[in-house]
Design a protein around this motif. Structure first.
Motif, PDB file in Angstrom:
ATOM      1  N   MET A   1      -3.852 -89.838  41.463  1.00  0.00           N
ATOM      2  CA  MET A   1      -2.786 -88.586  41.331  1.00  0.00           C
ATOM      3  C   MET A   1      -3.159 -87.922  40.160  1.00  0.00           C
ATOM      4  O   MET A   1      -3.489 -88.615  39.176  1.00  0.00           O
ATOM      5  N   LYS A   2      -2.946 -86.710  40.110  1.00  0.00           N
ATOM      6  CA  LYS A   2      -3.407 -86.165  38.892  1.00  0.00           C
ATOM      7  C   LYS A   2      -2.031 -85.212  38.495  1.00  0.00           C
ATOM      8  O   LYS A   2      -1.610 -84.296  39.302  1.00  0.00           O
ATOM      9  N   CYS A   3      -1.565 -84.981  37.224  1.00  0.00           N
ATOM     10  CA  CYS A   3      -0.869 -84.150  36.653  1.00  0.00           C
ATOM     11  C   CYS A   3      -1.321 -83.398  35.552  1.00  0.00           C
ATOM     12  O   CYS A   3      -2.209 -83.791  34.507  1.00  0.00           O
ATOM     13  N   GLU A   4      -1.088 -81.974  35.460  1.00  0.00           N
ATOM     14  CA  GLU A   4      -1.805 -81.111  34.492  1.00  0.00           C
ATOM     15  C   GLU A   4      -0.771 -80.200  34.074  1.00  0.00           C
ATOM     16  O   GLU A   4      -0.225 -79.522  34.826  1.00  0.00           O
ATOM     17  N   LEU A   5      -0.453 -80.267  32.606  1.00  0.00           N
ATOM     18  CA  LEU A   5       0.664 -79.602  32.060  1.00  0.00           C
ATOM     19  C   LEU A   5       0.263 -79.058  30.639  1.00  0.00           C
ATOM     20  O   LEU A   5      -0.701 -79.489  29.962  1.00  0.00           O
ATOM     21  N   VAL A   6       0.983 -77.697  30.476  1.00  0.00           N
ATOM     22  CA  VAL A   6       0.476 -77.091  29.283  1.00  0.00           C
ATOM     23  C   VAL A   6       1.685 -77.192  28.306  1.00  0.00           C
ATOM     24  O   VAL A   6       2.836 -77.130  28.539  1.00  0.00           O
ATOM     25  N   ILE A   7       1.331 -77.530  26.911  1.00  0.00           N
ATOM     26  CA  ILE A   7       2.247 -77.773  25.992  1.00  0.00           C
ATOM     27  C   ILE A   7       2.345 -76.315  25.214  1.00  0.00           C
ATOM     28  O   ILE A   7       1.640 -76.142  24.553  1.00  0.00           O
TER      29      ILE A   7
ATOM     30  N   ALA B   1       8.271 -84.823  34.790  1.00  0.00           N
ATOM     31  CA  ALA B   1       8.281 -83.343  34.350  1.00  0.00           C
ATOM     32  C   ALA B   1       7.199 -82.414  35.283  1.00  0.00           C
ATOM     33  O   ALA B   1       7.861 -81.333  35.694  1.00  0.00           O
ATOM     34  N   ALA B   2       6.201 -83.025  35.755  1.00  0.00           N
ATOM     35  CA  ALA B   2       5.267 -82.609  36.588  1.00  0.00           C
ATOM     36  C   ALA B   2       6.125 -82.264  37.976  1.00  0.00           C
ATOM     37  O   ALA B   2       5.868 -81.170  38.676  1.00  0.00           O
ATOM     38  N   ALA B   3       6.905 -83.054  38.408  1.00  0.00           N
ATOM     39  CA  ALA B   3       7.608 -83.147  39.876  1.00  0.00           C
ATOM     40  C   ALA B   3       8.678 -81.928  39.512  1.00  0.00           C
ATOM     41  O   ALA B   3       8.648 -81.342  40.601  1.00  0.00           O
ATOM     42  N   LEU B   4       9.429 -82.020  38.444  1.00  0.00           N
ATOM     43  CA  LEU B   4      10.015 -80.906  38.212  1.00  0.00           C
ATOM     44  C   LEU B   4       9.646 -79.349  38.416  1.00  0.00           C
ATOM     45  O   LEU B   4      10.253 -78.303  38.874  1.00  0.00           O
ATOM     46  N   ILE B   5       8.505 -79.387  37.573  1.00  0.00           N
ATOM     47  CA  ILE B   5       7.775 -78.140  37.503  1.00  0.00           C
ATOM     48  C   ILE B   5       7.266 -77.879  38.969  1.00  0.00           C
ATOM     49  O   ILE B   5       7.369 -76.519  39.462  1.00  0.00           O
ATOM     50  N   ALA B   6       6.742 -78.860  39.709  1.00  0.00           N
ATOM     51  CA  ALA B   6       6.109 -78.482  41.214  1.00  0.00           C
ATOM     52  C   ALA B   6       7.343 -77.973  42.061  1.00  0.00           C
ATOM     53  O   ALA B   6       7.398 -77.319  43.147  1.00  0.00           O
TER      54      ALA B   6
END
Length: 258
Positions: A1-7, A147-152
């Motif tokens: 699984m991969k999560c990519e987020l920008v701060i 957080a990644a799930a909420l954004i997705a």
């Protein structure tokens, strides 16, 4: 699984580390923990006084960095993350039970794991959902996945707040990593949105042989990951990958780039 987020925005607080310059200098220096306890707890002047008096010292750290990150942001979902939360309050309640003293309803309400997030959202009048996670050594991993799930699911931004403190003396037997009082907050968005900032990449998979398992008393994940990100913000350390074995059979690989 991969999560990519920008701060998009960040803030952090520990003993002697309050400003961004202080934190960036810490990330450039030797890898060491701040002092175990914060000598000067934030005044938390952004929160109304009647609400502020309910917030304990660890909660003040968490709420302060959240306020700093959300000064100009709108109403966004919250993900608060702490392995143990305010264990001191729970221990005090257990002591009252042993002594056959009546339990304080307020003390009980403030001892639950989502109390800090609730106080923060009530004080701000936020009406979005607030999720509070605890995932052992992998608590920060769990928060970023949430957080990644909420954004997705369509949220444009999420505020992630990580906060920890050493366990009380009566629970010291269960302490399996060196720790200190600290808190940090990131306002994050999806990497696909093209926003400027530091991109954090988290990859979860089966254990690999590129790093030894964490020692029994290793550094907490929250500070290790924060240091990895701050090194990229300060443009030091190159494109290093932080490999953590937080759970049996699972390997977490953290990388970041500006």
């Amino acid at each position: 699984m991969k999560c990519e987020l920008v701060i998009l925005e960040w803030a952090a607080y520990a003993d002697g580390l309050v400003t961004r310059d202080e934190w960036l200098a810490w990330a450039r220096g030797p890898a060491q923990l701040p002092a175990e306890h914060v000598q000067q707890v934030p005044a938390l002047s952004d929160m109304p006084a009647m609400m502020r008096r309910r917030v304990d010292r660890l909660g003040r750290l968490a709420c302060q960095v959240a306020y700093w990150c959300q000064q100009v942001a709108g109403d966004v979902p919250l993900v608060f993350a702490s392995r143990y939360g305010d264990a001191h309050r729970s221990l005090q309640l257990l002591g009252d039970l042993v002594q056959q003293q009546p339990l304080s309803p307020t003390g009980f309400a403030l001892s639950v794991h989502n109390a800090v997030a609730a106080l923060y959202s009530i004080a701000r009048g936020d009406t979005r959902n607030a999720v509070v996670v605890a995932g052992g050594r992998a608590t920060v991993t769990a928060a970023l996945v949430e957080a990644a799930a909420l954004i997705a699911d369509g949220e444009p931004e999420v505020l992630v707040v990580c906060y920890e403190a050493p366990l009380p003396e009566h629970y010291a037997h269960f302490q399996d990593e060196h720790n200190c009082e600290f808190a940090w907050a990131w306002r994050v968005t999806g990497a696909h949105r093209g926003s400027e900032g530091v991109t954090v990449l988290l990859q979860l998979g089966e254990e690999t042989t590129d790093a030894a398992p964490l020692p029994l008393m290793g550094r907490p994940e929250g500070l290790a990951v924060l240091r990895q990100v701050l090194q990229q913000i300060g443009k030091v350390g190159g494109d290093q990958v932080l490999v953590r074995h937080e759970r049996p059979g699972v390997c977490a690989r953290w990388s970041a780039h500006a």
